[in-house]
Scaffold this active site. Structure first.
Site, PDB file in Angstrom:
ATOM      1  N   SER A   1      -5.126   3.416  -7.736  1.00 56.73           N
ATOM      2  CA  SER A   1      -6.549   3.441  -7.395  1.00 56.73           C
ATOM      3  C   SER A   1      -6.904   4.794  -6.791  1.00 56.73           C
ATOM      4  CB  SER A   1      -6.853   2.330  -6.390  1.00 56.73           C
ATOM      5  OG  SER A   1      -8.135   2.480  -5.822  1.00 56.73           O
TER       6      SER A   1
ATOM      7  N   TYR B   1      -5.360  -2.229   1.356  1.00 58.84           N
ATOM      8  CA  TYR B   1      -5.343  -1.969  -0.083  1.00 58.84           C
ATOM      9  C   TYR B   1      -4.983  -0.509  -0.378  1.00 58.84           C
ATOM     10  CZ  TYR B   1      -7.197  -1.414  -4.837  1.00 58.84           C
ATOM     11  OH  TYR B   1      -7.351  -1.112  -6.173  1.00 58.84           O
TER      12      TYR B   1
END
Length: 330
Positions: free
Chosen positions: A181, A194
């Protein structure tokens, strides 16, 4: 004196050789933007995709099975979604094998990998896509949420790679893909858990790439790490704001998967998507921290936890559940 001169000569030759190699690499990278790069064929090859039941994993599974004629092994913890996907792929004429696997459990991964080897064959490609996305202020994250995020997003990569890398080394070919990501290369507010896991994935793949190079296996086994910006239509409903959507867009699922697929088939290493974000990431890396902070405050691209409100005039997205029909691509 003669020995000193000789050593200086050798050192000079090493430096010149290094500079020539570096120049060659830069020219090679430049050529990639000028000359279209070939995409490899995976026709008939076995591809394992984790988190295949929804979002990015689902779209990649359909593309690999229908457009690229790969044999796709569908791993997901949700039986209903993975079996639904398997039926869809088979109706479209593709070949797929659904398996219910909790990738955070190394014993389940070991058992499932054994079944793949015995019943389907030695895999050619592993795509580690499964993940969970808690979006909360740090003080609101619970210990179980943090542990679960690391179990699914990071440790699962270790369990799957440990099972499939030795087979790739034995056969002298293979490709490991990690879906990371943008939060794994730059960080993001409300993504502390995350983002940390995605940083971990980037570190794992980078270290493994260097290890394969040391073992002279980097030409046989390819590694691709993908770091996209926010994507709509994945089933993860996290509002995201962007002041300049043309520069830092919130990508549709179809568009993002198009870019991912192209990078995978070209065997790219670290993939930052889209290209405009790649340019900003380059600036981010070379600038002092305060400059980078000012830049991103100006661009105003960020996720927001439930209950938070973006400034008026900013673009938002929410998942609309729309997926492209791939029947025309069969």
């Amino acid at each position: 004196m003669i020995l000193l001169i000789f050593n200086i000569f050798l050192w000079t030759c090493e430096v010149l050789t290094l500079l020539v190699k570096i120049l060659g690499i830069f020219l090679e990278q430049l050529a990639k933007y000028v000359v279209p790069q070939p995409r490899k064929s995976i026709d008939g090859q076995i591809v394992v995709i984790t988190g295949a039941g929804s979002g990015i994993g689902r779209q990649l599974s359909i593309r690999f099975a229908i457009q690229l004629n790969a044999v796709v092994v569908l791993w997901d913890i949700n039986r209903e979604s993975v079996e639904r996907l398997n039926n869809e792929i088979r109706l479209l004429g593709g070949i797929s094998h659904p398996m219910i696997v909790d990738v955070s459990d190394e014993k389940q991964v070991e058992s499932a990998a054994g079944q793949v080897r015995q019943q389907i064959g030695a895999i050619h490609m592993l795509i580690n896509n499964a993940g969970v996305v808690p979006c909360l202020p740090f003080n609101q994250l619970t210990c179980p949420q943090i542990r679960r995020t690391f179990d699914v997003n990071v440790l699962s990569h270790f369990w799957t790679i440990k099972q499939f890398l030795p087979i790739m080394e034995e056969y002298g070919r293979g490709h490991i893909v990690a879906i990371a990501s943008s939060a794994g290369i730059m960080g993001s507010p409300y993504f502390t858990a995350y983002g940390s896991t995605k940083f971990g994935i980037v570190g794992l793949m980078s270290s493994l790439r260097k290890e394969l190079h040391e073992l002279d296996k980097h030409t046989q086994i390819k590694l691709t790490t993908i770091c996209p910006l926010g994507i709509s239509g994945t089933g993860i409903n996290i509002p995201t704001r962007t002041r300049f959507p043309k520069i830092l867009p919130i990508m549709t699922l179809d568009y993002a998967v198009d870019l991912m697929l192209d990078a995978i088939l070209k065997e790219d290493n670290l993939v930052v998507l889209p290209f405009t974000f790649k340019l900003i990431f380059f600036v981010y890396r070379i600038c002092p921290l305060k400059v980078s902070q000012l830049l991103f405050e100006f661009l105003d691209y960020a996720v927001e936890p439930p209950g938070f409100n973006a400034p008026i005039g900013r673009s938002h997205y929410h998942n609309n559940g729309n997926d492209r029909d791939y029947r025309n691509h069969h």
